[in-house]
Design an enzyme around this catalytic site. Sequence first.
Site, PDB file in Angstrom:
ATOM      1  CE  LYS A 173      -3.005   2.408   3.262  1.00 46.64           C
ATOM      2  NZ  LYS A 173      -3.980   2.230   4.337  1.00 46.64           N
TER       3      LYS A 173
HETATM    4  C1  R5P Z   1      -2.435   5.083   7.974  1.00 46.07           C
HETATM    5  O1  R5P Z   1      -1.418   4.841   8.535  1.00 46.07           O
HETATM    6  C2  R5P Z   1      -3.477   4.124   7.888  1.00 46.07           C
HETATM    7  O2  R5P Z   1      -2.925   2.876   7.566  1.00 46.07           O
HETATM    8  C3  R5P Z   1      -4.612   4.410   6.937  1.00 46.07           C
HETATM    9  O3  R5P Z   1      -5.285   3.227   6.762  1.00 46.07           O
HETATM   10  C4  R5P Z   1      -4.215   4.921   5.584  1.00 46.07           C
HETATM   11  O4  R5P Z   1      -3.559   6.125   5.662  1.00 46.07           O
HETATM   12  C5  R5P Z   1      -5.394   4.982   4.580  1.00 46.07           C
HETATM   13  O5  R5P Z   1      -6.328   5.850   4.956  1.00 46.07           O
HETATM   14  P1  R5P Z   1      -6.521   7.255   4.234  1.00 46.07           P
HETATM   15  O6  R5P Z   1      -7.187   6.956   2.922  1.00 46.07           O
HETATM   16  O7  R5P Z   1      -7.407   8.005   5.175  1.00 46.07           O
HETATM   17  O8  R5P Z   1      -5.183   7.878   4.029  1.00 46.07           O
END
Ligand code: R5P
Length: 264
Positions: A173
């Site tokens: 990710k």
């Molecule tokens: C961050 O450390 C988390 O893993 C979140 O899941 C990630 O940032 C994704 O969420 P967002 O789309 O709000 O950035």
Amino acid sequence: MDWGLKNRLSRIINPKTGKVVMLAVDHGYFLGPTSGLEDLKKTLDPLIPYADTLMLTRGALRTAVNPDFNIPIMLRMSGGNSIVADDLSNEGITVSMEDAIRLNVSGVALSVYVGSEYQHQTLLNLAKLIDEANRCGIVVLAVTAVGKEMTRDARYLSLACRIAAELGAHIVKTYYCDEFEKVVNTCPVPVVIAGGKKIEEKDALKLAHDAISRGATGVDMGRNIFQSDAPVPMIKAVRQIVHKKASVDEAFELYNSLKKKRKK
Ligand code: R5P
């Protein structure tokens, strides 16, 4: 790849489209009661039917998700820090694989902080988690967290994603960036993007569209869904982009029409 791992992977990434809309609600692990997630169950219940996979912590899973819901879980396994710390990169593994299995998860997620002070520690955390997960047939998602001092460009994100994949992560990710195809093309495993801070709905749909059209396997999106004025219409619009190749305009039109109907 063994049967169990393949089966879990196919629960996370839809085998029909080869894509995934993962809903990320793990923010509380270092941000506490994040805006939109104060009452996690209330936020999640209407969204779960439209998420392919749910990414969250074990505390959130146990307290906010009905075990009758048949949704694949991506469990956050790293943490140990908070937003009030100077350096967020000092993370450890916070959940045992035994407990992850007890929770019947499909995948486990852990952040690595390439280029930060605790790079070495977080990369070894990932390697350790992968060894344990491999023994149990569990999918590992590596999250390329970006320290304040790092630039979210293709050069840096390619480095971080490739290292995570080389260590054995099954999915990576990361963030969307200019020349995103370079990140995807040099990463041998599926790449999903985080949404990042809340932006206008149409801009968030464009972000998802750009990422998918440049090779992302999906989104692992949080704030741009649950902080939207209309979270359910927003996740449905994101799904159209990810699974149905909708254009930004088509998806935004869908968002607006569902939002209007909802208010009647
Ligand atoms: C961050 O450390 C988390 O893993 C979140 O899941 C990630 O940032 C994704 O969420 P967002 O789309 O709000 O950035």
